[in-house]
Design an enzyme around this catalytic site. Structure first.
Site, PDB file in Angstrom:
ATOM      1  N   CYS A 120      50.613   7.772  54.178  1.00  0.00           N
ATOM      2  CA  CYS A 120      50.414   8.327  55.522  1.00  0.00           C
ATOM      3  C   CYS A 120      50.624   9.835  55.457  1.00  0.00           C
ATOM      4  CB  CYS A 120      51.397   7.709  56.513  1.00  0.00           C
ATOM      5  SG  CYS A 120      51.185   8.315  58.198  1.00  0.00           S
ATOM      6  N   LEU A 121      49.698  10.585  56.028  1.00  0.00           N
ATOM      7  CA  LEU A 121      49.802  12.045  56.010  1.00  0.00           C
ATOM      8  C   LEU A 121      51.053  12.513  56.759  1.00  0.00           C
ATOM      9  CD1 LEU A 121      46.050  12.909  56.714  1.00  0.00           C
ATOM     10  CD2 LEU A 121      47.218  12.789  54.494  1.00  0.00           C
ATOM     11  N   GLY A 137      41.542   8.997  56.697  1.00  0.00           N
ATOM     12  CA  GLY A 137      41.609   8.773  58.137  1.00  0.00           C
ATOM     13  C   GLY A 137      42.611   9.720  58.741  1.00  0.00           C
ATOM     14  N   HIS A 190      48.712   4.611  64.904  1.00  0.00           N
ATOM     15  CA  HIS A 190      49.133   5.973  65.252  1.00  0.00           C
ATOM     16  C   HIS A 190      48.976   6.250  66.744  1.00  0.00           C
ATOM     17  CE1 HIS A 190      50.318   7.911  61.542  1.00  0.00           C
ATOM     18  NE2 HIS A 190      49.183   7.659  60.932  1.00  0.00           N
ATOM     19  N   HIS A 212      45.439   1.214  60.591  1.00  0.00           N
ATOM     20  CA  HIS A 212      46.461   2.247  60.344  1.00  0.00           C
ATOM     21  C   HIS A 212      46.366   3.341  61.408  1.00  0.00           C
ATOM     22  CE1 HIS A 212      48.934   4.890  57.566  1.00  0.00           C
ATOM     23  NE2 HIS A 212      48.410   5.769  58.390  1.00  0.00           N
ATOM     24  N   GLN A 260      48.557  12.893  65.158  1.00  0.00           N
ATOM     25  CA  GLN A 260      48.997  13.524  63.909  1.00  0.00           C
ATOM     26  C   GLN A 260      48.745  15.033  63.889  1.00  0.00           C
ATOM     27  OE1 GLN A 260      46.903  10.475  61.255  1.00  0.00           O
ATOM     28  NE2 GLN A 260      48.772  10.895  60.082  1.00  0.00           N
TER      29      GLN A 260
HETATM   30  O1  LIG Z   1      48.058   9.167  57.754  1.00  0.00           O
HETATM   31  C1  LIG Z   1      46.914   8.789  57.913  1.00  0.00           C
HETATM   32  O2  LIG Z   1      46.528   8.231  58.947  1.00  0.00           O
HETATM   33  C2  LIG Z   1      45.946   8.947  56.738  1.00  0.00           C
HETATM   34  C3  LIG Z   1      46.188   7.773  55.789  1.00  0.00           C
HETATM   35  C4  LIG Z   1      45.076   6.807  55.982  1.00  0.00           C
HETATM   36  C5  LIG Z   1      45.289   5.516  55.255  1.00  0.00           C
HETATM   37  C6  LIG Z   1      44.900   4.357  55.887  1.00  0.00           C
HETATM   38  C7  LIG Z   1      45.036   3.131  55.269  1.00  0.00           C
HETATM   39  C8  LIG Z   1      45.529   3.032  54.001  1.00  0.00           C
HETATM   40  C9  LIG Z   1      45.927   4.177  53.358  1.00  0.00           C
HETATM   41  C10 LIG Z   1      45.821   5.416  53.970  1.00  0.00           C
HETATM   42  C11 LIG Z   1      46.295   8.271  54.329  1.00  0.00           C
HETATM   43  O3  LIG Z   1      47.370   9.082  54.135  1.00  0.00           O
HETATM   44  S1  LIG Z   1      44.967   9.136  53.684  1.00  0.00           S
HETATM   45  C12 LIG Z   1      45.498   9.369  51.962  1.00  0.00           C
HETATM   46  C13 LIG Z   1      44.970   8.237  51.130  1.00  0.00           C
HETATM   47  C14 LIG Z   1      43.698   8.381  50.587  1.00  0.00           C
HETATM   48  C15 LIG Z   1      43.138   7.321  49.866  1.00  0.00           C
HETATM   49  C16 LIG Z   1      43.831   6.109  49.705  1.00  0.00           C
HETATM   50  C17 LIG Z   1      45.103   5.977  50.263  1.00  0.00           C
HETATM   51  C18 LIG Z   1      45.683   7.038  50.960  1.00  0.00           C
HETATM   52 ZN   LIG Z   2      49.126   7.611  58.884  1.00  0.00          ZN
END
Ligand SMILES: O=C(O)C[C@@H](Cc1ccccc1)[C@H](O)SCc1ccccc1
Ligand SMILES: [Zn+2]
Length: 154
Positions: free
Chosen positions: A100-101, A47, A146, A142, A52
């Site tokens: 979170c990125l 996501g 943001h 999530h 971001q």
């Molecule tokens: O920063 C963001 O919005 C991307 C997030 C999205 C996310 C939402 C809910 C739970 C975990 C992550 C992540 O950084 S994307 C990286 C990632 C990929 C697979 C599973 C967990 C995290």
């Molecule tokens: Zn995030």
């Protein structure tokens, strides 16, 4: 499409409420959505939200796929939600260590509603109301945080 720089924790834009998109058909909005998608994929995200990539707009992308932490996550076509509104959240919640990125090398256990009802515009300008559950519902919450200027806190 271009891979854009990702704002990291400490950038003011991540703490501001993003603004409603007035014309989803604007070519600049369509390009932004393409660039958000390319940027998310390059970062192996599931996501991403417009703030971001330094755009203070209410646009999020949700792109669940199975991953080591959540092997039974559904594989879905990446979906852009423009001006999303969360109409309802279930009382039932679940806990999951979120990344979170914008907050690299961090995992924070987050309690989120298990189900939610969302109203949004698709990138084609269609008004849609849909109920989600599980990992997709989590990603939406999530990303919605943001555009509300809320970050997971290590
Ligand atoms: O920063 C963001 O919005 C991307 C997030 C999205 C996310 C939402 C809910 C739970 C975990 C992550 C992540 O950084 S994307 C990286 C990632 C990929 C697979 C599973 C967990 C995290
Ligand atoms: Zn995030």
């Amino acid at each position: 499409p271009h891979i854009l720089p990702i704002a990291k924790r400490g950038e003011p834009i991540l703490q501001q409420r993003a603004h409603t998109v007035s014309n989803v058909h604007d070519p600049a909005i369509q390009q932004l959505i393409d660039n958000m998608l390319a940027t998310m994929l390059a970062a192996n995200g599931v996501g991403i939200a417009a703030p971001q990539v330094f755009s203070p707009l209410r646009i999020i992308i949700v792109a669940s796929r199975p991953n080591q932490r959540y092997p039974d996550a559904p594989l879905m076509e990446p979906l852009a939600l423009v001006n999303p509104e969360i109409l309802w959240r279930s009382a039932e919640t679940s806990l999951y260590d979120e990344g979170c990125l914008s907050v690299p090398d961090t995992r924070v256990p987050m309690e989120r509603a298990e189900q939610l009802q969302v109203r949004y515009l698709t990138r084609d300008g269609q008004a849609v109301e849909t109920r989600y559950h599980g990992f997709i519902a989590r990603i939406i919450q999530h990303e919605y945080d943001h555009i509300e200027g809320i970050l997971i806190q290590p």
